[in-house]
Design a protein around this motif. Structure first.
Motif, mmCIF file in Angstrom:
data_model
loop_
_atom_site.group_PDB
_atom_site.id
_atom_site.type_symbol
_atom_site.label_atom_id
_atom_site.label_comp_id
_atom_site.label_asym_id
_atom_site.label_seq_id
_atom_site.Cartn_x
_atom_site.Cartn_y
_atom_site.Cartn_z
ATOM 1 N N LYS A 1 22.500 -9.084 -3.693
ATOM 2 C CA LYS A 1 21.624 -8.775 -4.824
ATOM 3 C C LYS A 1 21.801 -9.716 -6.008
ATOM 4 N N PHE B 1 13.944 -5.470 -6.719
ATOM 5 C CA PHE B 1 14.812 -5.771 -5.578
ATOM 6 C C PHE B 1 15.093 -4.495 -4.777
ATOM 7 N N ASP B 2 15.466 -3.438 -5.485
ATOM 8 C CA ASP B 2 15.757 -2.166 -4.810
ATOM 9 C C ASP B 2 14.496 -1.555 -4.218
ATOM 10 N N SER C 1 15.982 -6.368 -10.871
ATOM 11 C CA SER C 1 16.902 -5.537 -10.101
ATOM 12 C C SER C 1 16.174 -4.311 -9.540
#
Length: 255
Positions: free
Chosen positions: A108, A99-100, A96
């Motif tokens: 997402k 991803f950001d 996560s």
């Protein structure tokens, strides 16, 4: 897709790379073969923009890596030999975070779940990374490289620490990913290069000494195992002689 033109990397009077040029086409799996110190990792670091070249240019879809680093880097997924993991995070929180960091615009949760399933880490997704085996940590590293489905995926020894069954699974993942992106695959495991790659570059002492398909290299009388043994012993000239003789034979047969 990717083009390297006249790349040289010098450290003082020593050249780690000496005027190398090659290109990678769309959906191609390029194998990068050579002994330790041949220049493979230096080349990959230059392609990703982690290291600058002394001279020459790297272009990805028309964008120059040093002139437009952000545009290039968002098109690249990279798994170095030592995966860049945050060991105190759980797998899913780490993915996560990446991803950001990559500013991926895909949905997402769905995308992360898809990548977790694809890399076979569903059973450990809520575990702390430092408590995972080397094989699972390697898979998590592969997952972060795939996030966002980059147009170019660079894999440096991606199966290190995996058991035979996991190696077969990763090979299949790589084949499937080639439908989405181009791949540069560096490995010391010769069977992987032969079984996965559609084209092979052999590099030693910072210079490219062969660039062809596995089938054509074999037809020239150059097995990858033999090439690796000779390179490790420093016998570039032997390999070049085989390649040149093989090319001459091919040209004569065509006539």
């Amino acid at each position: 897709m990717l083009e390297l033109q006249g790349i040289t990397k010098a450290y003082g009077s020593r050249k780690a790379l000496d005027n190398i040029s090659f290109s990678v086409g769309d959906n191609e799996i390029l194998g990068f073969l050579g002994p330790n110190g041949a220049g493979k990792t230096t080349t990959m670091n230059i392609i990703t923009g982690f290291t600058s070249s002394t001279s020459g240019a790297v272009r990805l879809n028309g964008h120059e890596i040093l002139g437009e680093p952000i545009e290039c880097k968002k098109q690249i997924g990279y798994l170095p030999e030592m995966p860049p993991l945050y060991h105190d995070m759980t797998v899913v929180k780490y993915l996560s975070f990446i991803f950001d960091l990559k500013k991926i615009t895909l949905p997402k949760q769905n995308h992360i779940s898809e990548i977790i399933c694809m890399t076979g880490i569903s059973s450990v997704q809520n575990r702390i990374i430092k408590n995972l085996s080397k094989g699972y940590q390697q898979r998590v590293g592969l997952a972060q490289a795939i996030l966002g489905y980059p147009q170019l995926l660079i894999l440096d020894e991606p199966t290190v620490g995996l058991d035979p069954a996991q190696i077969i699974e990763v090979r299949e993942i790589i084949r499937n990913l080639s439908k989405r992106c181009s791949i540069i695959f560096s490995s010391h495991i010769l069977q992987e290069i032969e079984s996965v790659c559609s084209r092979i570059i052999i590099i030693n002492n910072g210079a490219i000494i062969a660039d062809d398909t596995p089938q054509r290299l074999s037809a020239m009388g150059l097995s990858l195992e033999d090439a690796f043994i000779r390179l490790t012993a420093g016998n570039n000239s032997d390999i070049l002689k085989i390649i040149n003789n093989g090319k001459n034979d091919t040209e004569e047969a065509a006539l």
